[in-house]
Scaffold this active site. Sequence first.
Site, PDB file in Angstrom:
ATOM      1  N   SER A   1       0.851  -1.182   0.000  1.00  0.00           N
ATOM      2  CA  SER A   1       0.000   0.000   0.000  1.00  0.00           C
ATOM      3  C   SER A   1       0.885   1.229   0.000  1.00  0.00           C
ATOM      4  O   SER A   1       2.062   1.164   0.385  1.00  0.00           O
ATOM      5  CB  SER A   1      -0.878  -0.021   1.266  1.00  0.00           C
ATOM      6  OG  SER A   1      -1.469   1.238   1.502  1.00  0.00           O
TER       7      SER A   1
ATOM      8  N   TYR B   1      -2.268  -0.931  11.110  1.00  0.00           N
ATOM      9  CA  TYR B   1      -2.155  -1.328   9.704  1.00  0.00           C
ATOM     10  C   TYR B   1      -0.931  -0.676   9.052  1.00  0.00           C
ATOM     11  O   TYR B   1      -0.170  -1.345   8.342  1.00  0.00           O
ATOM     12  CB  TYR B   1      -3.427  -0.927   8.965  1.00  0.00           C
ATOM     13  CG  TYR B   1      -3.433  -1.264   7.489  1.00  0.00           C
ATOM     14  CD1 TYR B   1      -3.753  -2.547   7.054  1.00  0.00           C
ATOM     15  CD2 TYR B   1      -3.127  -0.298   6.534  1.00  0.00           C
ATOM     16  CE1 TYR B   1      -3.765  -2.858   5.695  1.00  0.00           C
ATOM     17  CE2 TYR B   1      -3.136  -0.599   5.184  1.00  0.00           C
ATOM     18  CZ  TYR B   1      -3.454  -1.876   4.769  1.00  0.00           C
ATOM     19  OH  TYR B   1      -3.457  -2.179   3.426  1.00  0.00           O
TER      20      TYR B   1
END
Length: 343
Positions: free
Chosen positions: A147, A160
């Site tokens: 990501s 995360y």
Amino acid sequence: MRTAATSHRRGRVVVVTGAGGGVGRATVRAFAARGDRVALLARGREGLAAAADEVERAGGEALVVGVDVSDAKAVDDAAQQVVDAYGHIDVWVNNAFTGVFAPFTEVTPDEFRRVTEVTYLGYVFGTRAALRHMLPRDRGTIVQVGSALAYRGIPLQSAYCGAKHAIQGFNESLRCELLHARSGVRTTMVQLPGLNTPQFDWVLNRMPGRARPVAPVYQPEVAARAIVHASSHARRREYWVGGSTAATLLANAVVPGLLERYLARTNVDAQQEEGRPEGPANLWSPADGAHGRDHGAHGRFDDESTGKSPQQWLSRNRGWMGAVLTAGAAALAARKLTAPARG
């Protein structure tokens, strides 16, 4: 649906974790469309069954393996099941994750540990299981689904973001070791933007509003195409998907402090909208388990999502584009040199 004996179907043998929904669901369909044999790893019963059916209908072959990727032995056993069925593993895609949307001080130690075990250690255990079967053959590809948050942390997703940063460092270290050993096994990472997946109704959410991706939002098929491409072009260390990913990573490299202030001002509101989550969080148990339902690949953001990424095309073809631009510049320079002088 595949369960045991060795298959004679052509196509690569591909393992995808988190295959029951979202990016994983779109990715197994993309591999299946190539005629690959796809092992689907996830916790949820309903999503895996539906994904297996889609793989078969797309022209691939599905092997369903229920597993929690935070359990190292279970992941090893899952890899062995794939090898027992197909003889080897060509591609392993680490994609499974979970998360919590909340200020760091409102995330309990157990919740933070759980996100880390699934989202980071799940990749470590998956990579280790894949290498156990790839290294003796001196071939194979591991794709780490990352990501933009692997480089740039944002508010409300500390666990995360920490896990994605950890994956980035782990993968870089592993690449160095494989290069040192002159191994034929490759590993690469695909950095994704905000995507229209069901995760925003799955995550544990302590924000006032309903969780959502930061705009612009891309369809999960954009990510799936990038993952499939990376699996066949893994000499490149990483791929950036989406203009927003490229903009974020470039800004973070050049003006990280300014970007930090911008995110502090905008990203708390940008990650939520009116309403509350409709379904149970999947932190401890799958949302598509025995008492759940299949959620598919798409979330609730179809109306604002795009299925195209010009930046992704440019990223894939940067060598070719560089050659074209260089040739164009050279031709322009030659024209200037040979043009008659104007008096």
